[in-house]
Design an enzyme around this catalytic site. Structure first.
Site, PDB file in Angstrom:
ATOM      1  N   HIS A 162     -38.264  30.570 -16.378  1.00  0.00           N
ATOM      2  CA  HIS A 162     -39.276  29.653 -16.727  1.00  0.00           C
ATOM      3  C   HIS A 162     -38.825  28.333 -16.543  1.00  0.00           C
ATOM      4  O   HIS A 162     -39.454  27.415 -17.181  1.00  0.00           O
ATOM      5  CB  HIS A 162     -39.927  29.979 -17.998  1.00  0.00           C
ATOM      6  CG  HIS A 162     -40.178  31.259 -18.643  1.00  0.00           C
ATOM      7  ND1 HIS A 162     -41.319  31.742 -18.336  1.00  0.00           N
ATOM      8  CD2 HIS A 162     -39.576  32.121 -19.313  1.00  0.00           C
ATOM      9  CE1 HIS A 162     -41.417  33.108 -18.708  1.00  0.00           C
ATOM     10  NE2 HIS A 162     -40.257  33.425 -19.202  1.00  0.00           N
ATOM     11  N   SER A 283     -34.163   5.608   2.100  1.00  0.00           N
ATOM     12  CA  SER A 283     -35.532   5.194   1.985  1.00  0.00           C
ATOM     13  C   SER A 283     -35.676   3.739   2.750  1.00  0.00           C
ATOM     14  O   SER A 283     -34.723   2.882   3.010  1.00  0.00           O
ATOM     15  CB  SER A 283     -35.947   4.914   0.455  1.00  0.00           C
ATOM     16  OG  SER A 283     -37.067   3.921   0.510  1.00  0.00           O
ATOM     17  N   LYS A 289     -31.961   4.642  -2.542  1.00  0.00           N
ATOM     18  CA  LYS A 289     -32.110   5.825  -2.448  1.00  0.00           C
ATOM     19  C   LYS A 289     -31.300   6.880  -1.563  1.00  0.00           C
ATOM     20  O   LYS A 289     -30.690   6.535  -0.514  1.00  0.00           O
ATOM     21  CB  LYS A 289     -33.803   6.226  -1.945  1.00  0.00           C
ATOM     22  CG  LYS A 289     -34.846   5.719  -3.143  1.00  0.00           C
ATOM     23  CD  LYS A 289     -34.648   6.373  -4.373  1.00  0.00           C
ATOM     24  CE  LYS A 289     -35.319   7.864  -3.942  1.00  0.00           C
ATOM     25  NZ  LYS A 289     -36.682   7.822  -3.826  1.00  0.00           N
ATOM     26  N   GLU A 296     -36.373  19.261   1.580  1.00  0.00           N
ATOM     27  CA  GLU A 296     -37.759  18.942   1.676  1.00  0.00           C
ATOM     28  C   GLU A 296     -38.293  19.674   2.949  1.00  0.00           C
ATOM     29  O   GLU A 296     -39.502  20.272   2.878  1.00  0.00           O
ATOM     30  CB  GLU A 296     -37.944  17.795   1.354  1.00  0.00           C
ATOM     31  CG  GLU A 296     -37.614  17.278  -0.163  1.00  0.00           C
ATOM     32  CD  GLU A 296     -37.862  15.816  -0.334  1.00  0.00           C
ATOM     33  OE1 GLU A 296     -39.059  15.246  -0.946  1.00  0.00           O
ATOM     34  OE2 GLU A 296     -37.153  14.807   0.387  1.00  0.00           O
TER      35      GLU A 296
END
Ligand code: ARG
Length: 465
Positions: A162, A283, A289, A296
């Site tokens: 979970h 970024s 970043k 992704e």
């Protein structure tokens, strides 16, 4: 091809008008199926040899056809071949070029076959090769998973259910879970290959050929295990494309699950792993970043492959026997699924070795999550308590520990004794993370010894199968 055609189409004999430009544009497939040229030529050469063996073609014509086709392949590979959309597809482009090159003999190549059995053959030859390539790419990813697992047989991390900290596991064990998924994928791919490896050539348009076709011989030349048993089915069957896209979807689903974990783990709030700079991107606005764009994108491309599966399933669902032009569209889905898989596997075989594990962070997280609570309950069971009572006792202990902002192993024997009967000093061996993982020392368990064994078996599998 023939001077008396009104159109320049090889099929133009009965036509009295030129094909409308919009129709040419709409129906052509060469802009995508040119990729099959190598297989189209291999299929044509095998067909020619078979026709010669059966005395349908004489040796002189066969020789000219074969060397003509080989020369065309050389031209294509040297970038010297001009594909013409007006010639529709890869098959007619190559045949047209052959006639231009060798004349009369070239016009005999298409004896006893149709583009329907031709394209089905090309597609199977293509996919068989791609499956073999994917097989080795998956194995490469499996190998780098073994390398990580071997480095981290003792590294403890929290295991989750979970998405909540559940019990400690070893990072090596986690890596080998990914390995197992890919191992099943290999199996699925090999199974799918069996049904790819059947020769449709000889089915001609749909009803077979009136020439004495020896398709077993053609199959042997092309390395097919068998010939299709029914000509109608042979030209219209695209189950193998569906199956492949289904297998590809499962593989992508697995890669997407890995991706999801990697994305979470690199987040500083987890901080479990770091990825080398070479496998991250930045970024354009936020200078600080370092983003996990690779996982992704793999997660994102999974959507595309699922789409490919849906597309080919839908393409087939309403097709009566036998060949229908709808089938021409199968290539968009198939090529996309194949290309996407290659790209994702390639990038993952580099990304997995680029993972650096932050063992301290993982250990801390496992400690903070009361991950050894089940081990304490098991301890109480061993001292005679029924499991449900032990569960209750440990639940109360955890609530107490939370109220004291302490870990289970920080509680004194006296504190533990308020809730748990019959405790001895050795209880701390079980509250420790290492004790917990070491206890799970049997096949499938997370104990370092088991992970070592699993890695060894995995490497044997990769070498011997
Ligand atoms: N380009 C076609 C395809 O990919 C080849 C077969 C066409 N056959 C036909 N009778 N129009 O399916």
């Amino acid at each position: 091809m023939s001077a008396k055609h009104t159109t320049d189409k090889p099929w133009g004999g009965r036509f009295e008008q030129e094909t409308d430009h919009s129709v040419e544009k709409f129906t052509e497939s060469v802009s995508i199926d040119y990729r099959l040229y190598k297989y189209d030529i291999a299929g044509s050469i095998a067909h020619t040899r078979m026709l010669q063996k059966m005395n349908v073609l004489d040796a002189g014509d066969a020789e000219q056809i074969i060397s003509g086709l080989q020369a065309i392949q050389n031209d294509i590979e040297a970038g010297k071949f001009t594909w013409q959309k007006s010639l529709e597809d890869v098959h007619m482009n190559i045949e047209f070029a052959l006639v231009e090159r060798i004349g009369e003999a070239g016009k005999r190549l298409h004896t006893g076959r149709s583009r329907n059995d031709q394209v089905a053959t090309d597609l199977r030859l293509y996919l068989r090769d791609e499956v073999d390539l994917l097989n080795s790419e998956i194995r490469h990813v499996m190998t780098v998973l073994c390398d990580q697992a071997e480095r981290h047989t003792e590294t403890i991390m929290p295991g989750f259910t979970h998405m909540q900290i559940a019990q400690p596991v070893t990072f090596g064990h986690h890596m080998m879970a990914w390995f197992e998924m890919l191992k099943r994928d290999l199996d699925r791919l090999q199974d799918c290959r069996k049904r790819i490896n059947s020769l449709p050539l000889g089915a001609a348009a749909l009803a077979g050929s009136s020439f004495p076709i020896d398709n077993a011989y053609t199959a042997e030349l092309l390395g097919f295990e068998k010939v299709a048993s029914n000509s109608l089915d042979a030209v219209s069957d695209r189950d193998f494309v569906i199956e492949f896209c289904a297998v590809a979807s499962v593989i992508m689903m697995h890669l997407s699950r890995f991706s999801e974990e990697i994305i979470l783990w690199v987040n500083p709030m987890f901080g479990f792993i770091e990825l080398d700079d070479a496998f991250c991107t930045g970024s354009s606005i936020m200078p600080q970043k370092k983003n996990p764009d690779i996982p992704e994108l793999v997660r994102g491309r999974t959507a595309r492959v699922y789409g490919d599966l849906m597309s080919i399933l839908t393409l087939m669902k309403a097709q009566p026997l036998a060949y229908n032009r709808d089938n021409q569209e199968d290539k968009y889905a198939l090529f996309d699924a194949v290309d996407t898989l290659h790209a994702c596997l390639e990038v993952y075989s580099g990304l997995i070795p680029a993972i650096t594990v932050n063992s301290e962070r993982m250990r801390e997280a496992a400690k903070q999550g009361y991950a050894t609570a089940t081990d304490l309950a098991d301890y109480l069971v061993r001292s005679g308590l029924p499991f449900r009572e032990a569960h209750e006792a440990v639940g109360n202990t955890v609530a107490f520990a939370i109220s004291q902002s302490k870990e289970l192993s920080d509680l004194s024997l006296k504190e533990l004794g308020q809730f748990c009967p019959n405790l001895k000093d050795d209880v701390y061996d079980y509250l420790e993370l290492n004790g917990s993982v070491n206890a799970r020392d049997y096949t499938g368990g997370t104990a370092p010894e088991q992970v070592k064994r699993a890695v060894k078996e995995a490497r044997d599998f990769l070498i011997n199968t």
